[in-house]
Design a protein around this motif. Sequence first.
Motif, PDB file in Angstrom:
ATOM      1  N   ARG A   5     134.695  13.011  37.564  1.00  0.00           N
ATOM      2  CA  ARG A   5     135.180  14.104  38.395  1.00  0.00           C
ATOM      3  C   ARG A   5     136.077  13.571  39.518  1.00  0.00           C
ATOM      4  N   PHE A   6     136.939  14.440  40.006  1.00  0.00           N
ATOM      5  CA  PHE A   6     137.766  14.104  41.165  1.00  0.00           C
ATOM      6  C   PHE A   6     136.957  14.514  42.393  1.00  0.00           C
ATOM      7  N   PHE A  24     144.390  14.550  45.938  1.00  0.00           N
ATOM      8  CA  PHE A  24     144.501  15.385  44.738  1.00  0.00           C
ATOM      9  C   PHE A  24     145.957  15.771  44.485  1.00  0.00           C
ATOM     10  N   CYS A  65     148.573  23.122  44.683  1.00  0.00           N
ATOM     11  CA  CYS A  65     147.406  22.282  44.396  1.00  0.00           C
ATOM     12  C   CYS A  65     146.256  22.659  45.320  1.00  0.00           C
ATOM     13  N   TYR A  67     142.370  21.450  46.155  1.00  0.00           N
ATOM     14  CA  TYR A  67     141.197  20.612  46.001  1.00  0.00           C
ATOM     15  C   TYR A  67     139.987  21.434  46.404  1.00  0.00           C
ATOM     16  N   ASP A  71     132.635  22.033  41.966  1.00  0.00           N
ATOM     17  CA  ASP A  71     133.204  22.343  40.646  1.00  0.00           C
ATOM     18  C   ASP A  71     132.746  23.739  40.214  1.00  0.00           C
ATOM     19  N   ASN A 122     140.987  20.930  40.860  1.00  0.00           N
ATOM     20  CA  ASN A 122     140.161  19.826  40.391  1.00  0.00           C
ATOM     21  C   ASN A 122     138.848  20.313  39.776  1.00  0.00           C
ATOM     22  N   TRP A 165     140.947  20.493  35.763  1.00  0.00           N
ATOM     23  CA  TRP A 165     140.622  19.072  35.677  1.00  0.00           C
ATOM     24  C   TRP A 165     140.779  18.493  34.291  1.00  0.00           C
TER      25      TRP A 165
END
Length: 168
Positions: A5-6, A24, A65, A67, A71, A122, A165
């Motif tokens: 995972r990020f 990210f 983007c 972040y 999740d 992400n 992701w």
Amino acid sequence: MDIPRFERAKINTRLGFADPGDAFQEFVYDAVQRDFPGLIRFKTSGKDGVIDQCQTGDTRAVFECKYLGADEWSEVESRWREVADTLERNLNASSGPPKGQAQYGPWFRTDVPMRTFAFCVNAEPPSPDRADKLDATIRAFFNRLGTAHSHLAHLRELTVHIFHWSRL
């Protein structure tokens, strides 16, 4: 194959990224720059006009983007609603962006119109259906915006990509 995972804990701060959002955005740039030559990235802090990265040329591709600390796909959907609200507020005047908000100017341009919008997160979608629904929601938003406002008609045919992701 299990893809790591990020996450904040896995970011190498020696590379100069104290903020996971910055890291990210840089990761997205590295992941897509070959497919989008001429891509330019902008600072994550400050005014960005819902344009974190932009491909220039005869047409534009724009990347936003996000972040997320968790999740959770519901968080992705919530962040999209925030982006949509921001665009709705700042793009509705046919005279251009609100005073002091020139960063929204590229959305109004028809000489170098936006043709692609990429929403990059992400998080991992829990199912293909949820990712498809968000894709349809974003497409419908730009179609509605372009239909409701003649100065944004070029956004009706915007190609939308969701870079989540596993796709990144």
